[in-house]
Design a protein around this motif. Structure first.
Motif, PDB file in Angstrom:
ATOM      1  N   CYS A  15     -32.258 -21.626-101.942  1.00 16.06           N
ATOM      2  CA  CYS A  15     -31.115 -22.728-102.085  1.00 16.06           C
ATOM      3  C   CYS A  15     -30.011 -21.985-101.194  1.00 16.06           C
ATOM      4  CB  CYS A  15     -30.696 -23.117-103.354  1.00 16.06           C
ATOM      5  SG  CYS A  15     -30.077 -21.779-104.442  1.00 16.06           S
ATOM      6  N   TYR A  16     -29.761 -20.975-101.514  1.00 18.15           N
ATOM      7  CA  TYR A  16     -28.373 -20.291-100.634  1.00 18.15           C
ATOM      8  C   TYR A  16     -28.994 -20.104 -99.356  1.00 18.15           C
ATOM      9  CZ  TYR A  16     -25.517 -16.801 -98.380  1.00 18.15           C
ATOM     10  OH  TYR A  16     -24.775 -16.165 -97.583  1.00 18.15           O
ATOM     11  N   ASN A  17     -30.053 -19.899 -98.772  1.00 19.13           N
ATOM     12  CA  ASN A  17     -30.328 -19.723 -97.454  1.00 19.13           C
ATOM     13  C   ASN A  17     -30.236 -21.113 -96.829  1.00 19.13           C
ATOM     14  OD1 ASN A  17     -30.989 -17.025 -96.538  1.00 19.13           O
ATOM     15  ND2 ASN A  17     -32.615 -17.000 -98.190  1.00 19.13           N
ATOM     16  N   VAL A  18     -30.572 -22.179 -97.412  1.00 14.02           N
ATOM     17  CA  VAL A  18     -30.559 -23.366 -96.910  1.00 14.02           C
ATOM     18  C   VAL A  18     -29.163 -23.999 -96.531  1.00 14.02           C
ATOM     19  CG1 VAL A  18     -30.907 -25.931 -97.423  1.00 14.02           C
ATOM     20  CG2 VAL A  18     -32.742 -24.242 -97.628  1.00 14.02           C
ATOM     21  N   TYR A  19     -28.281 -23.751 -97.713  1.00 14.86           N
ATOM     22  CA  TYR A  19     -26.486 -23.728 -97.803  1.00 14.86           C
ATOM     23  C   TYR A  19     -26.110 -23.137 -96.548  1.00 14.86           C
ATOM     24  CZ  TYR A  19     -21.881 -23.717 -99.418  1.00 14.86           C
ATOM     25  OH  TYR A  19     -20.671 -23.834 -99.302  1.00 14.86           O
ATOM     26  N   ALA A  20     -26.575 -21.745 -96.450  1.00 19.77           N
ATOM     27  CA  ALA A  20     -25.758 -21.119 -95.361  1.00 19.77           C
ATOM     28  C   ALA A  20     -26.307 -21.554 -93.779  1.00 19.77           C
ATOM     29  CB  ALA A  20     -26.378 -19.540 -95.528  1.00 19.77           C
ATOM     30  N   LEU A 135     -42.005 -26.947 -94.075  1.00 19.86           N
ATOM     31  CA  LEU A 135     -41.385 -26.217 -95.486  1.00 19.86           C
ATOM     32  C   LEU A 135     -40.256 -27.030 -96.053  1.00 19.86           C
ATOM     33  CD1 LEU A 135     -42.088 -24.340 -97.548  1.00 19.86           C
ATOM     34  CD2 LEU A 135     -40.500 -22.672 -96.277  1.00 19.86           C
ATOM     35  N   LEU A 136     -39.342 -27.111 -95.137  1.00 23.44           N
ATOM     36  CA  LEU A 136     -38.245 -27.860 -95.593  1.00 23.44           C
ATOM     37  C   LEU A 136     -38.422 -29.056 -96.079  1.00 23.44           C
ATOM     38  CD1 LEU A 136     -35.555 -26.525 -92.838  1.00 23.44           C
ATOM     39  CD2 LEU A 136     -35.649 -25.929 -95.342  1.00 23.44           C
ATOM     40  N   ALA A 137     -39.218 -29.947 -95.337  1.00 23.90           N
ATOM     41  CA  ALA A 137     -39.384 -31.422 -95.642  1.00 23.90           C
ATOM     42  C   ALA A 137     -40.273 -31.375 -96.933  1.00 23.90           C
ATOM     43  CB  ALA A 137     -40.162 -32.156 -94.507  1.00 23.90           C
ATOM     44  N   ARG A 138     -41.275 -30.584 -97.022  1.00 25.94           N
ATOM     45  CA  ARG A 138     -42.052 -30.613 -98.299  1.00 25.94           C
ATOM     46  C   ARG A 138     -41.141 -30.391 -99.521  1.00 25.94           C
ATOM     47  NH1 ARG A 138     -45.630 -26.576 -97.505  1.00 25.94           N
ATOM     48  NH2 ARG A 138     -44.992 -25.197 -99.094  1.00 25.94           N
ATOM     49  N   THR A 139     -40.294 -29.444 -99.329  1.00 29.37           N
ATOM     50  CA  THR A 139     -39.407 -28.897-100.526  1.00 29.37           C
ATOM     51  C   THR A 139     -38.400 -29.824-100.904  1.00 29.37           C
ATOM     52  OG1 THR A 139     -39.525 -26.529 -99.814  1.00 29.37           O
ATOM     53  CG2 THR A 139     -37.633 -27.021-101.211  1.00 29.37           C
ATOM     54  N   ARG A 140     -38.035 -30.810 -99.686  1.00 28.95           N
ATOM     55  CA  ARG A 140     -36.945 -31.679-100.061  1.00 28.95           C
ATOM     56  C   ARG A 140     -37.668 -32.622-100.694  1.00 28.95           C
ATOM     57  NH1 ARG A 140     -34.381 -35.626 -95.477  1.00 28.95           N
ATOM     58  NH2 ARG A 140     -33.340 -37.090 -96.916  1.00 28.95           N
ATOM     59  N   GLU A 144     -36.521 -34.153-104.735  1.00 33.92           N
ATOM     60  CA  GLU A 144     -36.035 -35.494-104.708  1.00 33.92           C
ATOM     61  C   GLU A 144     -36.795 -36.303-105.841  1.00 33.92           C
ATOM     62  OE1 GLU A 144     -35.853 -37.220-100.705  1.00 33.92           O
ATOM     63  OE2 GLU A 144     -33.930 -36.393-100.374  1.00 33.92           O
ATOM     64  N   GLN A 145     -38.102 -35.876-106.111  1.00 35.28           N
ATOM     65  CA  GLN A 145     -38.929 -36.567-107.087  1.00 35.28           C
ATOM     66  C   GLN A 145     -39.012 -36.027-108.270  1.00 35.28           C
ATOM     67  OE1 GLN A 145     -43.350 -35.591-106.365  1.00 35.28           O
ATOM     68  NE2 GLN A 145     -42.544 -36.064-104.456  1.00 35.28           N
ATOM     69  N   LYS A 146     -38.428 -34.886-108.542  1.00 35.28           N
ATOM     70  CA  LYS A 146     -38.539 -34.196-109.748  1.00 35.28           C
ATOM     71  C   LYS A 146     -37.007 -33.739-110.244  1.00 35.28           C
ATOM     72  CE  LYS A 146     -40.582 -30.284-111.886  1.00 35.28           C
ATOM     73  NZ  LYS A 146     -41.890 -30.351-112.520  1.00 35.28           N
ATOM     74  N   LYS A 147     -36.974 -34.033-111.702  1.00 39.20           N
ATOM     75  CA  LYS A 147     -35.695 -33.475-112.433  1.00 39.20           C
ATOM     76  C   LYS A 147     -35.979 -32.256-112.832  1.00 39.20           C
ATOM     77  CE  LYS A 147     -33.448 -37.856-113.232  1.00 39.20           C
ATOM     78  NZ  LYS A 147     -32.516 -38.611-114.127  1.00 39.20           N
TER      79      LYS A 147
END
Length: 161
Positions: A15-20, A135-140, A144-147
């Motif tokens: 999450c930090y690396n995506v944010y950065a 990887l980014l698309a799969r993670t997103r 988005e589908q799980k709480k």
């Protein structure tokens, strides 16, 4: 899923690396677009309209991942600048359809030229970019589908601290 045993370190958090990375992209695109007034959000709006054709504000909002109330003023400015057109849907007068105008396509082509030049300077292979995008698309999609199963609660504060 296997994770680092030290997942409290900032650099090991995805999450930090995506944010950065998000902020690095913003700085990179802003430098590339210079003082033109063109921005990354405007770029993705033009990309979405070029890719999908005319669409409503709500559909555009969903496609680019921005809230309709935040994208609406930008779309109005882009329309006033001659990049996109806003017309009433002939099938439903309540809907406004947005489409890319020829000048918008010209601006998008110039943005592509500048952005692609910047990407080639990075030295990433097409395979590197495709793997990262996958990887980014799969993670997103997963996010988005799980709480979360757990939600944080703030512990009581010891007044002696």
């Amino acid at each position: 899923m296997s994770r680092s045993t030290d997942d409290t370190r900032l650099q090991t958090r995805m999450c930090y690396n995506v944010y950065a990375l998000h902020h690095a992209f913003g700085r990179c695109y802003q430098a590339a677009f210079g003082d033109t007034g063109f921005t990354y959000p405007k770029f993705i709006v033009l990309l979405a309209l070029d890719e999908s054709g005319p669409m409503s504000l709500g559909d555009l909002s969903s496609k680019v991942g921005l809230e309709a109330n935040s994208i609406s003023p930008m779309v109005k400015k882009m329309s006033n600048f001659g990049l996109i057109e806003r017309v009433r849907d002939t099938e439903d007068e309540r809907r406004v359809l947005l489409s890319l105008l020829p000048y918008g396509r010209t601006v998008l082509e110039e943005a592509h030229r500048v952005v692609n030049a910047g990407w080639s300077e990075l030295g990433l292979s097409d395979e590197d970019v495709a793997e990262a995008n996958a990887l980014l698309a799969r993670t997103r999609g997963l996010l988005e589908q799980k709480k979360p199963q757990l939600t944080m609660t703030i512990p009581e504060r010891d007044v002696d601290d």
